[in-house]
Each structure stands twice: as C-alpha cells, then as structure tokens.
Motif scaffolding. Structure first.
Motif, PDB file in Angstrom:
ATOM      1  N   SER A  78      -1.689   0.555  21.811  1.00 10.80           N
ATOM      2  CA  SER A  78      -0.915  -0.393  21.005  1.00 10.80           C
ATOM      3  C   SER A  78      -1.470  -1.804  21.117  1.00 10.80           C
ATOM      4  CB  SER A  78       0.553  -0.361  21.438  1.00 10.80           C
ATOM      5  OG  SER A  78       1.309  -1.283  20.703  1.00 10.80           O
ATOM      6  N   LEU A 123      -2.825   5.813  17.321  1.00  6.27           N
ATOM      7  CA  LEU A 123      -1.536   5.241  17.673  1.00  6.27           C
ATOM      8  C   LEU A 123      -0.400   6.182  17.283  1.00  6.27           C
ATOM      9  CD1 LEU A 123      -0.465   2.651  18.954  1.00  6.27           C
ATOM     10  CD2 LEU A 123      -0.242   1.693  16.664  1.00  6.27           C
ATOM     11  N   GLY A 135       5.887  -1.852  20.332  1.00  8.14           N
ATOM     12  CA  GLY A 135       5.333  -2.920  19.533  1.00  8.14           C
ATOM     13  C   GLY A 135       6.156  -4.196  19.585  1.00  8.14           C
TER      14      GLY A 135
END
Length: 195
Positions: A78, A123, A135
């Motif tokens: 990420s 991802l 995130g």
C-alpha cells in the motif's frame, strides 16, 4: 553520474513490486519502466540545484516507516502504491505541465501509470475488505501527509522553477529511500525480482 545510477538502481528495487510468493503477476516490463521513469526524472532537470539552495526544504519523508520493520505485507504494498500514485498526481497537474518539457513529462506520466496498473493487481490480491482501512491510517496516511506537504510547499512558493526543481529532487530521493522497504519484502517473501 554515480548518483544518477544509484537512484536508477533504487527505483528498480521499488519497481520490482511484489511477485512470486505474494501472488502478484507484474508485467515483464515493470522493471524497465521503473528504470526509464527515474531516468526521465533526471532528464527533467532544468536548473542546477545550487541555484535553488534558498528553496531547499526538509519534507519529512517518513523514512522510519518505509525502512522500519513494522510494516505488514499489505501495508508495504500500500505504501509503495501510494508513493507512485501521489508522484503521478503531483506531476499530472496544469502547473506541472507549465514547469517541465511536455514530452518528458508525458513519458514519465505514462510510465508511472503503467507501474500503478501493475501494483493495482498486487494491492487487490493482498488487501481484503478488512484491510481497506490501511489506506486511511498508519504508514499509507503518513505517505499521503508527506505528499500533502509537497503540494503546500509548491503553492507557498508560487510554483516557481526553483520550487519545482526542489520537488523533482525530493521525489527522486523518496523513490530511492523506499528501496529498503522493497528489500525487506524481498527477504520476507522470497525473490521478488522474477515476475
């Protein structure tokens, strides 16, 4: 020249993106695209950094998060994705178009977009619905704040040529610094160099 070559190697490591045991299937051109992107960033230099010493700034790159051992697999991917996405966003603005050679800029944006496409697949494979909050918290949020600081700096400096040169150098450094994160992934999950 040695500095540029070391930066090229760092971007190569960043560009290796998770593969192998992580279940990611990166395109065979992923590494070559990363090398080209770093080379393009080097070619985009319009001013000597010495002319812009008064514009230097410590953007507080979250080095400890990128180099630290606390990132889990999904977080690491990420963070790498966020770095590429934010770099793309930074150079994909009207003000950026005015600052750089449009041919080099378009080539850089195309390359960053291709790398993002590759990492998007990775991802999606490592982040389930329960991980979607990654995130918005922790290391990825630190990366977003880092890039927000860059945007604020550019605005405060009126998007001057020296401000853009300072940012170009900073982006090259941040991509270089993320190489240790990629090395950590390589050690944890095996050889990531073979897509």
């Amino acid at each position: 020249m040695a500095f540029v070559l070391s930066l090229l190697m760092a971007l190569v490591l960043v560009s290796y993106g998770p593969g192998g045991s992580l279940g990611c299937d990166l395109s065979q051109n992923h590494v070559l695209i990363g090398r080209k992107n770093l080379r393009l960033l080097g070619q985009m230099r319009r001013l000597s950094p010495r002319l812009c010493l008064q514009d230097r700034k410590d953007f507080a790159f979250p080095q400890e998060m990128v180099e630290g051992g606390q990132l889990q697999e999904a977080q690491a991917i990420s963070v790498l994705h966020e770095m590429l996405q934010q770099s793309f966003n930074l150079f994909h603005t009207e003000r950026s178009s005015a600052a750089w050679d449009t041919t080099l800029l378009e080539q850089l944006l195309t390359g960053l977009h291709q790398q993002l496409d590759d990492l998007d697949a990775c991802l999606g494979q490592v982040m389930g619905e329960e991980d979607s909050a990654l995130g918005r918290t922790g290391p990825t949020l630190a990366m977003k704040r880092y890039f927000q600081g860059i945007h604020v700096y550019l605005k405060e400096k009126g998007y001057s040529d020296c401000a853009w040169e300072t940012v170009r150098v900073e982006i090259m450094r941040s991509l270089s610094s993320s190489a240790s994160l990629q090395e950590r992934l390589k050690m944890m999950y095996g050889d990531l160099s073979s897509p």
